[in-house]
Write an enzyme that holds these catalytic residues in place. Structure first.
Site, PDB file in Angstrom:
ATOM      1  N   ARG A 232       0.831  -1.203   0.000  1.00  0.00           N
ATOM      2  CA  ARG A 232       0.000   0.000   0.000  1.00  0.00           C
ATOM      3  C   ARG A 232       0.866   1.255   0.000  1.00  0.00           C
ATOM      4  O   ARG A 232       0.606   2.189  -0.724  1.00  0.00           O
ATOM      5  CB  ARG A 232      -0.907  -0.027   1.234  1.00  0.00           C
ATOM      6  CG  ARG A 232      -1.576   1.290   1.549  1.00  0.00           C
ATOM      7  CD  ARG A 232      -2.796   1.096   2.401  1.00  0.00           C
ATOM      8  NE  ARG A 232      -3.705   0.158   1.776  1.00  0.00           N
ATOM      9  CZ  ARG A 232      -4.658  -0.505   2.429  1.00  0.00           C
ATOM     10  NH1 ARG A 232      -4.811  -0.334   3.727  1.00  0.00           N
ATOM     11  NH2 ARG A 232      -5.452  -1.331   1.784  1.00  0.00           N
ATOM     12  N   TYR A 233       1.866   1.272   0.849  1.00  0.00           N
ATOM     13  CA  TYR A 233       2.718   2.457   0.988  1.00  0.00           C
ATOM     14  C   TYR A 233       3.978   2.304   0.137  1.00  0.00           C
ATOM     15  O   TYR A 233       4.327   1.195  -0.252  1.00  0.00           O
ATOM     16  CB  TYR A 233       3.099   2.635   2.460  1.00  0.00           C
ATOM     17  CG  TYR A 233       1.929   2.977   3.360  1.00  0.00           C
ATOM     18  CD1 TYR A 233       1.384   4.259   3.356  1.00  0.00           C
ATOM     19  CD2 TYR A 233       1.383   2.021   4.211  1.00  0.00           C
ATOM     20  CE1 TYR A 233       0.323   4.568   4.201  1.00  0.00           C
ATOM     21  CE2 TYR A 233       0.319   2.332   5.047  1.00  0.00           C
ATOM     22  CZ  TYR A 233      -0.200   3.611   5.036  1.00  0.00           C
ATOM     23  OH  TYR A 233      -1.246   3.918   5.865  1.00  0.00           O
TER      24      TYR A 233
ATOM     25  N   ARG B 121       7.058   0.179   2.336  1.00  0.00           N
ATOM     26  CA  ARG B 121       6.838  -0.921   3.275  1.00  0.00           C
ATOM     27  C   ARG B 121       5.634  -1.758   2.855  1.00  0.00           C
ATOM     28  O   ARG B 121       4.701  -1.238   2.250  1.00  0.00           O
ATOM     29  CB  ARG B 121       6.640  -0.385   4.700  1.00  0.00           C
ATOM     30  CG  ARG B 121       5.575   0.671   4.857  1.00  0.00           C
ATOM     31  CD  ARG B 121       5.963   1.645   5.988  1.00  0.00           C
ATOM     32  NE  ARG B 121       4.884   2.571   6.322  1.00  0.00           N
ATOM     33  CZ  ARG B 121       4.641   3.697   5.672  1.00  0.00           C
ATOM     34  NH1 ARG B 121       5.353   4.034   4.609  1.00  0.00           N
ATOM     35  NH2 ARG B 121       3.667   4.496   6.061  1.00  0.00           N
TER      36      ARG B 121
ATOM     37  N   CYS C 270      -4.433 -16.899  15.991  1.00  0.00           N
ATOM     38  CA  CYS C 270      -3.972 -15.977  17.024  1.00  0.00           C
ATOM     39  C   CYS C 270      -3.997 -16.713  18.352  1.00  0.00           C
ATOM     40  O   CYS C 270      -4.416 -17.862  18.417  1.00  0.00           O
ATOM     41  CB  CYS C 270      -4.895 -14.764  17.119  1.00  0.00           C
ATOM     42  SG  CYS C 270      -4.953 -13.817  15.605  1.00  0.00           S
TER      43      CYS C 270
ATOM     44  N   CYS D  74      -9.808 -11.596  18.914  1.00  0.00           N
ATOM     45  CA  CYS D  74     -10.438 -10.389  19.435  1.00  0.00           C
ATOM     46  C   CYS D  74     -11.751 -10.186  18.697  1.00  0.00           C
ATOM     47  O   CYS D  74     -11.791 -10.264  17.462  1.00  0.00           O
ATOM     48  CB  CYS D  74      -9.540  -9.185  19.202  1.00  0.00           C
ATOM     49  SG  CYS D  74      -7.841  -9.521  19.682  1.00  0.00           S
TER      50      CYS D  74
ATOM     51  N   CYS E 247     -11.585  -7.568  15.859  1.00  0.00           N
ATOM     52  CA  CYS E 247     -10.492  -7.669  14.880  1.00  0.00           C
ATOM     53  C   CYS E 247     -10.870  -7.068  13.534  1.00  0.00           C
ATOM     54  O   CYS E 247     -11.947  -7.315  12.999  1.00  0.00           O
ATOM     55  CB  CYS E 247     -10.111  -9.129  14.672  1.00  0.00           C
ATOM     56  SG  CYS E 247      -8.739  -9.305  13.503  1.00  0.00           S
TER      57      CYS E 247
ATOM     58  N   ARG F 253      -9.436  -7.786  10.786  1.00  0.00           N
ATOM     59  CA  ARG F 253      -9.370  -8.850   9.760  1.00  0.00           C
ATOM     60  C   ARG F 253     -10.257 -10.025  10.160  1.00  0.00           C
ATOM     61  O   ARG F 253      -9.911 -11.187   9.931  1.00  0.00           O
ATOM     62  CB  ARG F 253      -7.923  -9.308   9.556  1.00  0.00           C
ATOM     63  CG  ARG F 253      -7.026  -8.212   9.074  1.00  0.00           C
ATOM     64  CD  ARG F 253      -5.951  -8.668   8.105  1.00  0.00           C
ATOM     65  NE  ARG F 253      -5.130  -7.524   7.778  1.00  0.00           N
ATOM     66  CZ  ARG F 253      -4.004  -7.205   8.425  1.00  0.00           C
ATOM     67  NH1 ARG F 253      -3.550  -7.989   9.381  1.00  0.00           N
ATOM     68  NH2 ARG F 253      -3.339  -6.121   8.093  1.00  0.00           N
TER      69      ARG F 253
ATOM     70  N   ASP G 234     -12.195   0.380  12.750  1.00  0.00           N
ATOM     71  CA  ASP G 234     -12.613   0.301  11.344  1.00  0.00           C
ATOM     72  C   ASP G 234     -14.053  -0.214  11.215  1.00  0.00           C
ATOM     73  O   ASP G 234     -14.516  -0.962  12.067  1.00  0.00           O
ATOM     74  CB  ASP G 234     -11.679  -0.660  10.581  1.00  0.00           C
ATOM     75  CG  ASP G 234     -10.253  -0.141  10.509  1.00  0.00           C
ATOM     76  OD1 ASP G 234     -10.086   1.096  10.416  1.00  0.00           O
ATOM     77  OD2 ASP G 234      -9.322  -0.955  10.556  1.00  0.00           O
TER      78      ASP G 234
ATOM     79  N   ASP H  52      -8.120   4.966   9.614  1.00  0.00           N
ATOM     80  CA  ASP H  52      -7.685   4.268   8.400  1.00  0.00           C
ATOM     81  C   ASP H  52      -8.709   4.581   7.315  1.00  0.00           C
ATOM     82  O   ASP H  52      -9.886   4.232   7.435  1.00  0.00           O
ATOM     83  CB  ASP H  52      -7.558   2.757   8.659  1.00  0.00           C
ATOM     84  CG  ASP H  52      -6.276   2.192   8.074  1.00  0.00           C
ATOM     85  OD1 ASP H  52      -5.944   2.583   6.926  1.00  0.00           O
ATOM     86  OD2 ASP H  52      -5.603   1.382   8.736  1.00  0.00           O
TER      87      ASP H  52
ATOM     88  N   LYS I  81      -3.492   5.274   6.664  1.00  0.00           N
ATOM     89  CA  LYS I  81      -3.730   5.899   7.965  1.00  0.00           C
ATOM     90  C   LYS I  81      -3.589   7.409   7.882  1.00  0.00           C
ATOM     91  O   LYS I  81      -2.608   7.913   7.347  1.00  0.00           O
ATOM     92  CB  LYS I  81      -2.734   5.337   8.978  1.00  0.00           C
ATOM     93  CG  LYS I  81      -2.912   3.838   9.167  1.00  0.00           C
ATOM     94  CD  LYS I  81      -1.769   3.243   9.960  1.00  0.00           C
ATOM     95  CE  LYS I  81      -1.860   1.742  10.000  1.00  0.00           C
ATOM     96  NZ  LYS I  81      -1.338   1.096   8.791  1.00  0.00           N
TER      97      LYS I  81
END
Ligand SMILES: *Cc1c(COP(=O)(O)O)cnc(C)c1O
Ligand code: SF4
Length: 454
Positions: A152-153, A156, A165, A169, A172, A174, A334, A371, A378
């Site tokens: 995306r950037y 990076r 995980c 959570c 989450c 994702r 999000d 985001d 971000k």
């Protein structure tokens, strides 16, 4: 006879640790086993873990083996859940999987109906009643350069290494991937990732994400890190992991720590959301990472009913500094499908930053970011500190409400003819240098020496 010797060693250790008291020799010290037995560890308050001693509870393998994966297992550990809660958990976990480590579960205070750990780990029916949420709100799939690699950037990339995980959570971002597909198949597809990185030497950083990369079997993790090490343009590898929060004992394991300390490009970003997650165990996990030369930063998600107030955030961020974790981002939650009940307004986030900046150590203040939709990335959001500006001046305010003009050249402002101005304009035209709120603590302290007019 051997027992006697043991007894003596124990006594000596009590004496030498300064617990002999003033009774002298006459009073018998309690034996160590009695001392330990009398101490009830927090998890032992849960009926299922009543007889689990510390050496088992802090064995990460025991934790993994005893992960709570089904509603039935959860009901056994938390017998106080109401019938309605149970029904809902059963329904929700069919759509979004359930996974909680015994350790993380043991942080729940059963007497607190609003417990912040419970809210993060235990499904609510709201997850199914979310009709507005978006499956992939950041459009990560649109920026997927090769399978699992999100570019995306400019400099990076982010690699989805696993969809497992150490606790799922409920908030989450994702959620679409947890326990499902969407990851790179390391042994089959990692070569494509390495080739992409070779073809793009402008990429200097790889973020290992998921899921949680620290759940990967060590040979796989080593395979990834060794592979990245062969690419000279990769300077930084950032691991995103919630292990310090939800399974800190994983980071008590020498074998994992030895592996991690072999790479000098590693950073780790973790995810504490509430002060109750800061324990002596998470502290030990972080210190072990520090010993491996890995700096630890934190990303908090702003969650309604969990951490959406200034007091909680101050305690969280100050607590993180104490265990050598630097708050990095505060994320607005999000619009992920199944997560909307955790979302609050952006004004809450701005209010929180207003309550932090200037009030607590700058080291403890994260950047609040939203985001952006469509993969916009971000975007930092802040209270306004710029009040006004002109060609050679800017009018700023500080956290106290003091308003002052700031100039970047020495040119004295032109002689102002005519009426004297008031208000912010008087700062721009040079009539005034500052406007100052009265009766702040700092002003009280400054009484001894007046503000010098420049
Ligand atoms: C968050 C994110 C990054 C890292 O952004 P930083 O601002 O450097 O922390 C990189 N790639 C993707 C896809 C991200 O979502
Ligand atoms: S640890 Fe991270 S990836 Fe895993 S469920 Fe929590 S937020 Fe999602």
């Amino acid at each position: 006879m051997k027992n006697k010797k043991d007894e003596r060693i124990k006594r000596e250790s009590i004496v030498s640790s300064g617990n002999s008291g003033d009774g002298g020799d006459k009073e018998e010290p309690p034996s160590i086993p009695t001392l330990i037995k009398e101490k009830i560890y927090p998890w032992q308050k849960l009926p299922s873990y009543e007889n689990i001693p510390p050496d088992l509870f802090f064995d990460w393998r025991w934790q993994l083996k005893n992960m709570i994966r089904t509603p039935h297992q959860l009901f056994e550990v938390l017998p106080y859940l109401t019938p309605e809660e149970r029904e809902n958990i059963k329904m929700v976990s069919k759509r979004y999987p359930l996974l909680i480590s015994p350790y993380y579960l043991s942080l729940i205070n059963p007497e607190d109906p609003e417990d912040p750990i419970k809210k993060q780990a235990i499904p609510l029916i709201d997850e199914l009643l979310d009709y507005k949420g978006i499956k992939d709100p950041l459009e990560e799939e649109g920026d997927e350069a090769v399978p699992g690699l999100i570019h995306r950037y400019p400099d990076r990339v982010l690699l989805i290494t696993t969809n497992f995980c150490t606790t799922y959570c409920r908030h989450c971002t994702r959620k679409r991937l947890l326990g499902k597909g969407g990851t790179v198949r390391i042994y089959q597809e990692f070569e494509r990732v390495l080739n992409y990185l070779k073809e793009h030497p402008e990429i200097n950083e790889v973020i290992l994400s998921g899921g949680d990369p620290l759940t990967l079997p060590l040979p796989k993790l080593k395979f990834i890190l060794d592979g990245l090490k062969t690419i000279p343009s990769i300077h930084v590898v950032r691991i995103g992991s919630r292990v310090p929060v939800t399974l800190p004992m994983r980071l008590f394991d020498e074998e994992l720590l030895n592996l991690l300390s072999q790479y000098d490009f590693l950073w780790l970003n973790t995810h504490f959301n509430h002060p109750n997650e800061i324990t002596e165990y998470s502290k030990k996990a972080i210190f072990n990472l520090c010993k491996c030369g890995i700096p630890v930063n934190n990303q908090t998600v702003l969650l309604k009913g969990i951490n959406d107030d200034v007091e909680t955030m101050r305690e969280l961020f100050k607590g993180l500094l104490k265990i050598k974790v630097r708050p990095y981002y505060l994320f607005h939650c999000d619009p992920t499908k199944g997560v909307s009940h955790f979302r609050t307004s952006v004004y809450k986030g701005i209010e929180i930053i207003e309550g932090l900046r200037g009030h607590i150590s700058g080291l403890a203040i994260p950047t609040y970011v939203v985001d952006a939709p469509h993969g916009g990335g971000k975007v930092p959001v802040m209270p306004n500190y710029i009040i006004s500006m002109s060609e050679d001046k800017i009018v700023l305010r500080n956290y106290e409400g003091m308003i002052f003009s700031y100039t970047w050249n020495d040119k004295k402002y032109k002689e102002f003819k005519g009426q004297k101005n008031e208000g912010i304009y008087s700062l721009l035209n040079g009539d005034l240098d500052y406007l100052i709120p009265e009766k702040t603590k700092r002003m009280e302290r400054r009484k001894k020496y007046e503000i010098k007019d420049s």
